[in-house]
Design an enzyme around this catalytic site. Structure first.
Site, short mmCIF file in Angstrom:
data_model
loop_
_atom_site.label_atom_id
_atom_site.label_comp_id
_atom_site.label_asym_id
_atom_site.label_seq_id
_atom_site.Cartn_x
_atom_site.Cartn_y
_atom_site.Cartn_z
N GLU A 100 0.86 -1.20 0.00
CA GLU A 100 0.00 0.00 0.00
C GLU A 100 0.89 1.24 0.00
OE1 GLU A 100 -2.66 -0.31 3.35
OE2 GLU A 100 -3.53 -2.18 2.59
N THR A 114 2.44 -5.94 -9.60
CA THR A 114 2.85 -6.55 -10.86
C THR A 114 1.65 -7.21 -11.51
OG1 THR A 114 5.05 -6.94 -9.94
CG2 THR A 114 4.44 -8.26 -11.85
N GLU A 123 10.19 -7.88 -3.45
CA GLU A 123 10.25 -9.13 -2.69
C GLU A 123 11.28 -9.07 -1.55
OE1 GLU A 123 9.67 -12.62 -5.04
OE2 GLU A 123 8.43 -11.51 -6.46
C1 LIG Z 1 8.23 -2.86 -10.14
C2 LIG Z 1 7.68 -3.27 -8.80
C3 LIG Z 1 6.85 -4.37 -8.72
C4 LIG Z 1 6.26 -4.72 -7.50
N1 LIG Z 1 5.37 -5.77 -7.45
C5 LIG Z 1 4.63 -5.95 -6.32
C6 LIG Z 1 3.54 -6.88 -6.31
O1 LIG Z 1 3.26 -7.57 -7.29
N2 LIG Z 1 2.77 -6.96 -5.18
C7 LIG Z 1 3.03 -6.23 -4.06
O2 LIG Z 1 2.30 -6.37 -3.08
N3 LIG Z 1 4.09 -5.36 -4.02
C8 LIG Z 1 4.88 -5.20 -5.13
N4 LIG Z 1 5.92 -4.29 -5.14
C9 LIG Z 1 6.19 -3.51 -3.92
C10 LIG Z 1 7.52 -3.86 -3.29
O3 LIG Z 1 7.44 -5.12 -2.66
C11 LIG Z 1 7.89 -2.72 -2.33
O4 LIG Z 1 8.19 -1.58 -3.12
C12 LIG Z 1 9.06 -3.06 -1.44
O5 LIG Z 1 8.71 -4.07 -0.53
C13 LIG Z 1 9.58 -1.84 -0.67
O6 LIG Z 1 8.53 -1.19 -0.05
P1 LIG Z 1 8.37 0.39 -0.22
O7 LIG Z 1 8.45 0.71 -1.67
O8 LIG Z 1 7.12 0.80 0.50
O9 LIG Z 1 9.61 1.02 0.48
P2 LIG Z 1 9.74 1.31 2.05
O10 LIG Z 1 9.30 0.12 2.82
O11 LIG Z 1 9.10 2.59 2.37
O12 LIG Z 1 11.31 1.46 2.19
C14 LIG Z 1 12.01 2.63 1.80
C15 LIG Z 1 13.48 2.41 2.10
O13 LIG Z 1 13.67 2.23 3.51
C16 LIG Z 1 14.31 1.00 3.75
N5 LIG Z 1 13.80 0.43 4.97
C17 LIG Z 1 12.51 0.15 5.28
N6 LIG Z 1 12.43 -0.38 6.50
C18 LIG Z 1 13.68 -0.45 6.98
C19 LIG Z 1 14.26 -0.94 8.17
N7 LIG Z 1 13.51 -1.45 9.15
N8 LIG Z 1 15.60 -0.84 8.34
C20 LIG Z 1 16.38 -0.30 7.35
N9 LIG Z 1 15.89 0.16 6.20
C21 LIG Z 1 14.56 0.08 6.01
C22 LIG Z 1 13.98 0.13 2.55
O14 LIG Z 1 14.89 -0.95 2.41
C23 LIG Z 1 14.05 1.15 1.45
O15 LIG Z 1 15.39 1.35 1.09
C24 LIG Z 1 6.57 -3.97 -6.33
C25 LIG Z 1 7.45 -2.89 -6.42
C26 LIG Z 1 7.99 -2.53 -7.63
C27 LIG Z 1 8.90 -1.34 -7.68
#
Ligand SMILES: Cc1cc2nc3c(=O)[nH]c(=O)nc-3n(C[C@H](O)[C@H](O)[C@H](O)COP(=O)(O)OP(=O)(O)OC[C@H]3O[C@@H](n4cnc5c(N)ncnc54)[C@H](O)[C@@H]3O)c2cc1C
Length: 389
Positions: free
Chosen positions: A130, A161, A363
């Protein structure tokens, strides 16, 4: 300890390598051209034709149980196959497969969701993330509110995706706010015609995930996948499965890229000598080869643990962290070896460069893999220097 593959594994590896070379690689120029001109690299029909060709070779539902017509080849074979498929960027996957969590469908749901996905008649997407919760998936907010024998969903999912192509979504929503991820998240099978909308999100990659919008979408009670409140565990099962497949693909892609780098370095002459004779270039080649080899064994060990029914989560995180970073380093070096040409869209290197950057994010990001690995060690779930069994 035995490092050789079985005859069957070798045969599968050879067959897929030939399939990739003879059937997929010929599409590469078309894929690059189409994508440059803003179209998908391949049409759905082209992919389906290729899937049928693969089926004739016995590759259909490589992870699908035999009772559903699959080959059920198991994790090690799957890892080997993914390594071979990674050798091309042509967007292909074998037919006859479904998301692992769709096997939690009850009998009626199987007819409507699992079987049509296996047969390629319907497409699914996995909708967990989300706008306010990605890595911190336990913190999703989308509410599902009970109304008679329906659940009403409101909110947005992001980066999904296949979200723009899917016929139905596996949507994770909060059915009990108090319990949250500990029994308060449920997975719903939500058909597109129940009323959700989707929109592409432009990314630096060649294909876009989508945002899904739910406004009072009414989902019948019988569309709960698995147990009420059991959704978070299902979500983690789906994510866990992909973790070591991504670096497996990275091995194949990096091997192909490294080969391109080696050939380029031998033919490109500067200051009277091929650049392959310069130590700066040789080190890039050597480091890449070592790192690819290391990833191969991390991936195969993660796959082997899964094959033996052992907990492979720690190893899978290590394989994903190391292997996806490895691939990013290799593609960067190979781009560098090609100089200006490496940066052009004439060659596939920049395409791979953009695609591989994603692998460190979805992932489970790098940081989340590090967190998992460190937590396992700090809490003593895994011990440094533990004797291998
Ligand atoms: C092309 C693409 C396809 C995708 N496909 C799917 C899908 O099919 N289904 C689905 O549900 N999701 C999907 N995603 C979502 C994806 O899983 C998330 O983008 C990913 O898990 C990271 O979450 P976020 O983008 O909210 O980043 P955030 O969680 O906000 O993280 C931002 C940054 O902070 C870092 N961070 C976060 N928490 C911590 C911590 N505790 N300690 C240190 N660093 C931290 C992260 O590593 C990152 O560098 C997709 C994303 C992309 C870009």
């Amino acid at each position: 300890m035995e490092f050789t593959l079985t005859e069957e594994q070798k045969m599968v590896q050879r067959t897929i390598r030939n399939f990739v070379k003879n059937e997929l690689m010929p599409y590469e120029q078309q894929v690059l051209r189409n994508e440059r001109e803003g179209r998908p690299g391949m049409t759905r029909e082209e992919i389906k034709d290729l899937q049928m060709k693969a089926k004739e070779l016995g590759f259909w539902g490589i992870n699908t149980p035999e009772e559903y017509g699959g080959a059920d080849l198991g994790p090690v074979m799957t890892a080997l196959i993914q390594m071979e498929l990674g050798r091309t960027f042509v967007p292909f996957s074998f037919g006859g497969s479904a998301d692992n969590i769709l096997y939690y469908c009850n009998e009626e749901q199987k007819e409507k969701y699992l079987l049509p996905v296996i047969n390629g008649d319907r497409r699914s997407c996995f909708a967990l993330t989300e706008p306010t919760a990605g890595s911190d998936a336990a913190n999703i907010r989308m509410p599902a509110v009970k109304d008679g024998n329906h659940w009403v969903l409101n909110g947005e999912k992001i980066f999904i995706t296949n979200g723009n192509e899917a016929d139905f979504a596996m949507v994770f929503a909060v059915t009990d706010k108090e319990k949250g991820a500990r029994g308060g998240v449920t997975c719903f099978l939500v058909d597109r015609d129940m009323g959700w909308r989707s929109e592409y999100i432009q990314t630096m990659g060649e294909w876009g995930p989508a945002s899904l919008v739910f406004e009072n979408v009414r989902v019948p009670e019988e569309n709960i996948l698995g147990e009420l409140g059991g959704g978070f565990n299902l979500g983690m099962k789906w994510i866990g499965q992909g973790r070591w497949m991504i670096p497996a693909r990275g091995v194949g892609a990096s091997e192909r890229l490294l080969q391109m780098g080696i050939e380029q370095s031998k033919s490109r002459v500067t200051f009277g000598k091929p650049i392959s004779e310069r130590q700066a270039i040789q080190w890039m080649i050597a480091d890449s080869a070592v790192e690819i080899e290391a990833t191969k064994w991390l991936v195969l060990r993660a796959a082997w643990l899964a094959e033996k029914g052992k907990d492979n989560r720690h190893m899978a995180s290590m394989a994903k962290l190391y292997g996806t970073n490895m691939a990013n380093r290799v593609v960067d070096r190979v781009l560098q070896i090609h100089g200006g040409m490496g940066y052009t869209k004439e060659l596939p290197i920049e395409r791979w460069y953009r695609e591989m950057r994603l692998w460190r994010i979805f992932e489970g990001t790098d940081e989340i893999q590090r967190y998992i690995i460190a937590r396992n060690l700090l809490k003593g779930h895994v011990k440094v220097g533990e004797l291998m069994d």
